[in-house]
Design an enzyme around this catalytic site. Structure first.
Site, PDB file in Angstrom:
ATOM      1  N   ASN A 178      -7.085   1.616  10.066  1.00 47.65           N
ATOM      2  CA  ASN A 178      -5.782   1.861  10.681  1.00 47.65           C
ATOM      3  C   ASN A 178      -5.960   1.782  12.183  1.00 47.65           C
ATOM      4  OD1 ASN A 178      -4.917   2.317   8.115  1.00 47.65           O
ATOM      5  ND2 ASN A 178      -4.413   4.477   8.398  1.00 47.65           N
ATOM      6  N   ARG A 235       0.860  -1.186   0.000  1.00 48.83           N
ATOM      7  CA  ARG A 235       0.000   0.000   0.000  1.00 48.83           C
ATOM      8  C   ARG A 235       0.899   1.240   0.000  1.00 48.83           C
ATOM      9  NH1 ARG A 235      -2.527   3.067   4.827  1.00 48.83           N
ATOM     10  NH2 ARG A 235      -3.708   4.585   3.662  1.00 48.83           N
ATOM     11  N   TYR A 237      -3.950   1.398  15.910  1.00 54.21           N
ATOM     12  CA  TYR A 237      -2.700   1.408  16.676  1.00 54.21           C
ATOM     13  C   TYR A 237      -2.935   1.151  18.152  1.00 54.21           C
ATOM     14  CZ  TYR A 237      -0.362   3.103  12.531  1.00 54.21           C
ATOM     15  OH  TYR A 237       0.155   3.195  11.265  1.00 54.21           O
ATOM     16  N   GLU A 283      -3.242  -0.224   8.158  1.00 55.07           N
ATOM     17  CA  GLU A 283      -2.061   0.139   8.943  1.00 55.07           C
ATOM     18  C   GLU A 283      -2.178  -0.462  10.332  1.00 55.07           C
ATOM     19  OE1 GLU A 283      -1.104   4.325   9.330  1.00 55.07           O
ATOM     20  OE2 GLU A 283      -1.551   4.681   7.213  1.00 55.07           O
ATOM     21  N   GLU A 340      -7.159   8.382   6.410  1.00 53.97           N
ATOM     22  CA  GLU A 340      -7.431   9.047   7.689  1.00 53.97           C
ATOM     23  C   GLU A 340      -7.929  10.486   7.539  1.00 53.97           C
ATOM     24  OE1 GLU A 340      -3.968   8.695  10.185  1.00 53.97           O
ATOM     25  OE2 GLU A 340      -3.965   6.517  10.124  1.00 53.97           O
ATOM     26  N   HIS A 358      -2.792  11.062   0.870  1.00 55.63           N
ATOM     27  CA  HIS A 358      -2.244  10.839   2.218  1.00 55.63           C
ATOM     28  C   HIS A 358      -1.586  12.151   2.650  1.00 55.63           C
ATOM     29  CE1 HIS A 358      -0.743   7.463   5.060  1.00 55.63           C
ATOM     30  NE2 HIS A 358      -0.387   8.599   5.617  1.00 55.63           N
TER      31      HIS A 358
HETATM   32  O1  IFM Z   1       2.788   7.616  10.032  1.00 52.73           O
HETATM   33  C1  IFM Z   1       1.407   7.621  10.233  1.00 52.73           C
HETATM   34  C2  IFM Z   1       0.672   7.440   8.921  1.00 52.73           C
HETATM   35  O2  IFM Z   1       1.034   8.416   8.003  1.00 52.73           O
HETATM   36  C3  IFM Z   1      -0.811   7.528   9.144  1.00 52.73           C
HETATM   37  N1  IFM Z   1      -1.239   6.641  10.198  1.00 52.73           N
HETATM   38  C4  IFM Z   1      -0.504   6.649  11.434  1.00 52.73           C
HETATM   39  C5  IFM Z   1       0.979   6.511  11.160  1.00 52.73           C
HETATM   40  C6  IFM Z   1       1.759   6.524  12.499  1.00 52.73           C
HETATM   41  O3  IFM Z   1       1.531   7.704  13.185  1.00 52.73           O
END
Ligand code: IFM
Length: 444
Positions: A291, A75, A293, A349, A164, A119
Site C-alpha cells: 500500500n 480486493r 500513498y 492500495e 497494514e 482489515h
Molecule cells: O482507507 C485506508 C485503508 O483502509 C487502509 N489504507 C489507507 C487507506 C487511506 O487512508
C-alpha cells in the site's frame, strides 16, 4: 503522448474494506470500530460505519459497476464479526453466506476476488479478552481463517492475511487514533507481534483450502524514507525511520527476525517472542501486497523518542495532507525487490482523497485524481522495466467510504457516493481508469 503498455495478464482492480463500505451493522456482531466510533471525539462528527455505502445490500450493483469499468480483480475484506459474531464459536450462516454470494457474483462478472481476512474490525467480544495484546487471539484468527477458507477456498485463490498490521498496531495501540484507542508503545509492539504470528499461522490453512493454485500474501503500508539533507545525521535518521515504518514488519516476514538495530532501540518495550514464532512468521508467501500513498522525509532530532522527526517538504498535497510523490512508488518497489525479493508484488492500495463535488451536469470532475493515478501508473511501469515482478494494481478505492477517524469527510473513491441517497456516480477518474484497464496501457 506516449503509451506505456503493461505485461499481459496484469491485474487492474480496486480495493475496499468491510467496515468502510458494508454497513449492515445490525446484521453482524459488533467490532472494535463500532465501539471506537462511539467514543466521543475520536471520529469526525461522531460518524460511524453503521450504513457506510450499504454495500452489504447493494453488492450486486457494485459488482456490475466494476464490470462496467473493465475491472479484472477486486480486493475486499471479510468482517470477522459478520462471520463469527462473538469472534469464536457459532458461525453466522447469514454472514458467511454474504461473502459466498459476493464471490459468486464477482466470478460471474469475470472479476478475480482477492480476499483480505483482517482489515481492522476485530470482534468486540475478543477485545474484551485483551484483543491483539492476547496471544490467544492469533489462534482465534487462524480458526476464523479456517472457517472462511473452507467455505470460499474452492473459488478464492488469492488471500491476504492482514492489511497494514503497522497501522493496526501503532495507530490503534500507541497513538490512540484508531480502534481500540490505546497509547502504549510496549503494547503496540506486542500487538504487532501477535498480528504477524497470526499471519504465519494462517498460511498453511489457506493453502490447504485453496489447493495447489493458492496465492497467499500479506499487505503492508510502506513508504520510502528520504533524509532532509545529505548529512550523516539525517541519513542515520532516515535509516531509523525506515526501521520503524518498514523493516519492523518486512524483516520478520522475509528474514525471520526483527531488525536488530530497532530491537536495541526499543529496549524494554520489545515484544515477548516464544521459540518457534519467527519460523511461523517467516513461512513462505507467494506475494507481498504494497500500500503506497506517499513518501516520508525526516531529519535528525536528538530529543525525539527515536531520534528523528518528519519534515513537510514543499510540493503538491492531497486532501489528507499527503505529498504527491509518484517516483516514491518506483523507488519503493525496486528496493523491496532488491532487499527482500518477494516472488511477486501487487500494489494492493494506491489512490488519493480530494474534495470532489457533484456538478450541476451530474458529473464529478476530478482531474487531480486522474493526474495522480496516471503518474503512479507510470512509476509502477518504470519499476517493472527495472525488473520488479509487479503483477497487479488495486486503486484505493472503488468508491467513497468511511475513512476511519476522518469519517466521511475524505473521498478516496473513483466512484462518488451521494451519502444522502447512496447513489453511486463514477467520477471522471473512473472513466479514465476503465480505459487503462481495458487497454492494459496508460497514455502519458
Ligand atoms: O482507507 C485506508 C485503508 O483502509 C487502509 N489504507 C489507507 C487507506 C487511506 O487512508
Amino acid at each position: 503522448m506516449s503509451t506505456l503498455t503493461f505485461p499481459e495478464g496484469f491485474l487492474w482492480g480496486t480495493a475496499t474494506a468491510s467496515y468502510q463500505i458494508e454497513g449492515g451493522a445490525d446484521e453482524r456482531g459488533p467490532s472494535i470500530w463500532d465501539d471506537f466510533c462511539r467514543w466521543p471525539g475520536k471520529v469526525f462528527e461522531g460518524q460511524t460505519g453503521d450504513v457506510a455505502d450499504d454495500h452489504y445490500h447493494r453488492y450486486r450493483e457494485d459488482v456490475a459497476l466494476m464490470q462496467s469499468l473493465h475491472m479484472k480483480a477486486y480486493r475486499f475484506s471479510i468482517s470477522w464479526p459478520r462471520v463469527l459474531p462473538e469472534g469464536r464459536g457459532a458461525v453466522s450462516e447469514v454472514g458467511l453466506g454474504f461473502y459466498d454470494r459476493l464471490v459468486d457474483a464477482l466470478l460471474e462478472a469475470g472479476i478475480i476476488p482477492f480476499v483480505t481476512l483482517y482489515h481492522w474490525d476485530l470482534p468486540s467480544a475478543l477485545q474484551r479478552e485483551g484483543g491483539w495484546a492476547a496471544r490467544d487471539t492469533a489462534q482465534l484468527f487462524a480458526d476464523y481463517a479456517a472457517i472462511v477458507a473452507k467455505r470460499l477456498g474452492d473459488r478464492v485463490k488469492h488471500w491476504i492475511t492482514h492489511n497494514e498490521p503497522w497501522v493496526a498496531a501503532f495507530l490503534g495501540h500507541m497513538m490512540g487514533i484508531h480502534a481500540p484507542g490505546w497509547r502504549d508503545l510496549g503494547l503496540a509492539l506486542q500487538v504487532g507481534h501477535h498480528l504477524l504470528l497470526s499471519h504465519g499461522m494462517a498460511i498453511p490453512i489457506l493453502r490447504e483450502a485453496s489447493g495447489a493454485d493458492a496465492y497467499v500474501g500479506i499487505t503492508l503500508n510502506l513508504s520510502p524514507i528520504y533524509p532532509e539533507t545529505d548529512s550523516l545525521e539525517d541519513r542515520e535518521a532516515a535509516h531509523i525511520a525506515d526501521g520503524f515504518s518498514n523493516r519492523w514488519f518486512l524483516d520478520p516476514v522475509f528474514r525471520g527476525q526483527y531488525p536488530q538495530d530497532m530491537w536495541q532501540r526499543f529496549g524494554p518495550f520489545v515484544p515477548r517472542v516464544v521459540p518457534g514464532d519467527m519460523e511461523t512468521i517467516s513461512r513462505a508467501i507467494d506475494f507481498l501486497g504494497v500500500n503506497y500513498y506517499t513518501r516520508s522525509v525526516v531529519r535528525a532530532e536528538p530529543g525525539a523518542p527515536l531520534g528523528f522527526v518528519g519534515v513537510r517538504p514543499e510540493g503538491e498535497y492531497t486532501a489528507m495532507d499527503w505529498e504527491v510523490f509518484p517516483d516514491g512508488l518506483r523507488a519503493l518497489l525496486v528496493r523491496l525487490h532488491k532487499d527482500y525479493a518477494p516472488k511477486a508484488l501487487y500494489i494492493t492500495e494506491n489512490g488519493c482523497a480530494y474534495e470532489d463535488t457533484l456538478s450541476e451536469d451530474g458529473r464529478v470532475y476530478d482531474p487531480q485524481r486522474i493526474a495522480y493515478l496516471r503518474a503512479h501508473f507510470a512509476s509502477a511501469h518504470r519499476a517493472i522495466q527495472e525488473g520488479v515482478p509487479l503483477k497487479g494494481y488495486f486503486v484505493w478505492s472503488l468508491m467513497d467510504n468511511f475513512e476511519w477517524s476522518f469519517g466521511y469527510s475524505r473521498r478516496f473513491g473513483i466512484v462518488y457516493v451521494d451519502y444522502a441517497t447512496l447513489r453511486r456516480i463514477p467520477k471522471e477518474s473512473a472513466l479514465f481508469y476503465a480505459e487503462v484497464a481495458r487497454t492494459n496501457a496508460v497514455e502519458i
